[in-house]
Design an enzyme around this catalytic site. Structure first.
Site, PDB file in Angstrom:
ATOM      1  N   ALA A 238       0.826  -1.210   0.000  1.00 53.33           N
ATOM      2  CA  ALA A 238       0.000   0.000   0.000  1.00 53.33           C
ATOM      3  C   ALA A 238       0.863   1.264   0.000  1.00 53.33           C
ATOM      4  CB  ALA A 238      -0.930  -0.020   1.213  1.00 53.33           C
ATOM      5  N   HIS A 239       0.174   2.410  -0.048  1.00 53.60           N
ATOM      6  CA  HIS A 239       0.889   3.682  -0.174  1.00 53.60           C
ATOM      7  C   HIS A 239       1.761   3.994   1.029  1.00 53.60           C
ATOM      8  CE1 HIS A 239      -3.063   5.863   1.277  1.00 53.60           C
ATOM      9  NE2 HIS A 239      -2.615   4.994   2.150  1.00 53.60           N
ATOM     10  N   ASN A 240       2.943   4.538   0.695  1.00 53.35           N
ATOM     11  CA  ASN A 240       3.919   5.010   1.684  1.00 53.35           C
ATOM     12  C   ASN A 240       4.524   3.920   2.558  1.00 53.35           C
ATOM     13  OD1 ASN A 240       1.794   7.605   1.486  1.00 53.35           O
ATOM     14  ND2 ASN A 240       3.985   8.086   1.301  1.00 53.35           N
TER      15      ASN A 240
END
Length: 306
Positions: A238-240
């Site tokens: 997922a993001h980051n």
């Protein structure tokens, strides 16, 4: 069909040869299936009972196992490593000629090395850079401003969005999506407001990404996959998220947003990790485990159902 003498293979894998140095090997196989022109290995004691009757022309083996086998041997402390190194000699992956296929759509501002290969119906966006000896497979799309390093192998039908950076010697298998939007939404009066994902994805050197794995772009900063990471098929990042050097993650694992994972970790299949936690270096996670809090001590962790 390639053919190598046992002396050549011994040098390549760093083993000590005990046997006929000029004996020719044309492939690799298991102990139970190998023929007289094939090389095998014993890395797991569960297969020791096949050793005495194997038809292999030679076996990669530990010194402690020599008494159990009378044929040609390549002796080393880690036979599985020997098998891995020997496999490169017999890799049958097609090597395509450099150049851009006539059906590919390549932006005029793209900077493609003369030794790179762009396959049929591939799409290369504005300002893309592709390094020396990298291969882009048929139907793959690379978005504007992305950077692909040297000696990368990108298979057919990979989607690399805009503003993505990939280092050298990466291997990316079919169906991978890098840089899609992270799952970011704000709730407002019974409906969702999209949070536009403004970061990118930075992938280091020698990273391998399995088929149909997805790596989301960052919401603000970048999602980061450090050098030497290996991801199996159907993994969701997922993001980051940040994944540290040489960490390995098996199929169907999912890592939630803004999680930081250390170096040299191993995640077995179907592992799940909640968001916004930190996992230290040297953690091993067994299959099906759900991690719900930060881990600050290396070692093995388990949960799940029986």
């Amino acid at each position: 069909m390639p053919s190598y003498s046992l002396s050549e293979i011994a040098v390549h894998i760093g083993a000590e040869l005990d046997g006929e140095s000029s004996y020719q090997i044309t492939g690799l196989n298991t102990l139970q299936e190998a023929g007289s022109a094939e090389l095998s290995f014993l890395a797991n004691k569960s297969y020791r009972h096949f050793l005495a009757d194997t038809g292999a022309g030679a076996v990669i083996i530990k010194e402690s196992e020599l008494a159990s086998y009378a044929g040609n041997t390549l002796v080393m402390d880690n036979p599985y490593l020997g098998y891995a190194l020997a496999s490169s000699l017999f890799d049958g992956t097609p090597v395509r000629e450099s150049g851009v296929h006539t059906s590919a759509a390549v932006a005029a501002s793209a900077n493609i090395a003369s030794t790179a290969t762009i396959g049929p119906n591939a799409v290369v966006g504005e300002g893309v850079t592709i390094g020396e000896h990298s291969q882009v497979g048929a139907g793959t799309a690379i978005g504007d401003g992305s950077i692909i390093g040297s000696h990368c192998r990108i298979a057919a039908n990979v989607s690399i969005y805009h503003g993505i950076s990939i280092g050298d010697h990466a291997t990316i298998h079919s169906g991978v999506v890098i840089g899609g939007d992270g799952f970011g939404f704000a709730h407002n009066q019974n409906h969702w407001i999209k949070i536009y994902q403004l970061g990118g994805v930075v992938i280091g050197d020698r990273v391998e990404i399995g088929a149909c794995t997805t790596i989301d772009r960052g919401a603000l900063g970048d999602t980061v996959i450090e050098d030497g990471v290996i991801l199996d098929n159907h993994v969701q990042i997922a993001h980051n998220v940040r994944i540290g050097e040489n960490t390995a993650m098996a199929g169907c694992s999912g890592i939630s947003g803004s999680t930081v994972i250390g170096k040299n970790c191993i995640f077995a299949g179907q592992t799940g990790v909640v968001g916004h936690i930190t996992i230290c270096d040297g953690v091993q996670v067994t299959g099906g485990t759900i991690i719900t809090k930060s881990l600050d001590q290396p070692g093995s962790y388990s949960s799940g159902t029986a």
